[in-house]
Design an enzyme around this catalytic site. Structure first.
Site, PDB file in Angstrom:
ATOM      1  N   CYS A 110       2.294  59.367  -8.633  1.00  0.00           N
ATOM      2  CA  CYS A 110       2.617  60.625  -9.315  1.00  0.00           C
ATOM      3  C   CYS A 110       2.508  61.806  -8.363  1.00  0.00           C
ATOM      4  O   CYS A 110       1.423  62.172  -7.927  1.00  0.00           O
ATOM      5  CB  CYS A 110       1.673  60.805 -10.504  1.00  0.00           C
ATOM      6  SG  CYS A 110       1.779  62.400 -11.298  1.00  0.00           S
ATOM      7  N   CYS A 113       0.392  64.704  -9.602  1.00  0.00           N
ATOM      8  CA  CYS A 113      -1.040  64.387  -9.497  1.00  0.00           C
ATOM      9  C   CYS A 113      -1.553  64.693  -8.087  1.00  0.00           C
ATOM     10  O   CYS A 113      -2.649  65.231  -7.919  1.00  0.00           O
ATOM     11  CB  CYS A 113      -1.288  62.923  -9.810  1.00  0.00           C
ATOM     12  SG  CYS A 113      -0.764  62.395 -11.441  1.00  0.00           S
TER      13      CYS A 113
END
Length: 193
Positions: A110, A113
């Site tokens: 991600c 993230c």
């Protein structure tokens, strides 16, 4: 001795009244303390940037000691949670101490993230030591834990208090907007108790 650091456009740091000039490329945020004779002590801190200058407030005492320095860290690494039992233990410890937890649910694939994590580490420094910050990589824990926590998208940031989830922010926005939402969530949670 001057208490002002000048920064060139190339981000090299020049210390006034010191020989030779020093450069610390690994420090983004620094405070310089003037020490006699022509010595400089440097430590990572939070600073306020002006146009081309960082003003460092040096408090050098009569006895040769530095006084009034902010010893708080600039960022705190999110502690990883890697198992269901560790998650349960962390939540139970926080409940026993009456503390809140902030948990970043992330995935290694991600991109949001990856960008969000260092910003949350800086936020963690502002709440240190009253609130603990953790991260959980959803790919390295049992899926049962992810489902029990109610995590459906990455990144998800949750505030836990008294063994229960109090709120969450799903990080679909830019990292700085998510951090602001997390800050508001923490403040609302703390003021409600």
């Amino acid at each position: 001795m001057s208490n002002v650091l000048q920064i060139s456009p190339a981000s090299k740091i020049t210390y006034l009244n010191t020989k030779p000039p020093f450069c610390f490329p690994n420090f983004n945020l620094i405070r310089a303390i003037a020490c006699p004779p022509n010595l400089v002590a440097v430590c990572p801190i939070k600073t306020h940037f002006g146009v081309g200058k960082i003003e460092a407030l040096a408090k050098y005492g009569e006895e040769g000691s530095v006084q009034g320095l902010d010893d708080s860290p600039a960022s705190i690494e999110l502690q990883p949670i890697s198992s269901e039992s560790q998650f349960d233990r962390v939540v139970a410890e926080a409940q026993q101490l009456g503390e809140s937890l902030v948990i970043l649910w992330k995935a290694s694939w991600c991109r949001k993230c990856i960008y969000l994590k260092p910003k949350l580490e800086k936020l963690a420094a502002g709440y240190y030591p009253s609130i603990r910050f953790y991260s959980v990589d959803v790919n390295s824990v049992p899926h049962k834990l992810v489902v029990c926590a109610g995590v459906t998208k990455m990144p998800t940031i949750q505030v836990w208090k008294d063994g229960k989830k109090q709120g969450e922010v799903i990080g679909g926005n830019k990292a700085h907007l998510v951090v602001n939402e997390v800050r508001e969530m923490i403040e609302n949670n703390e003021s409600a108790l």
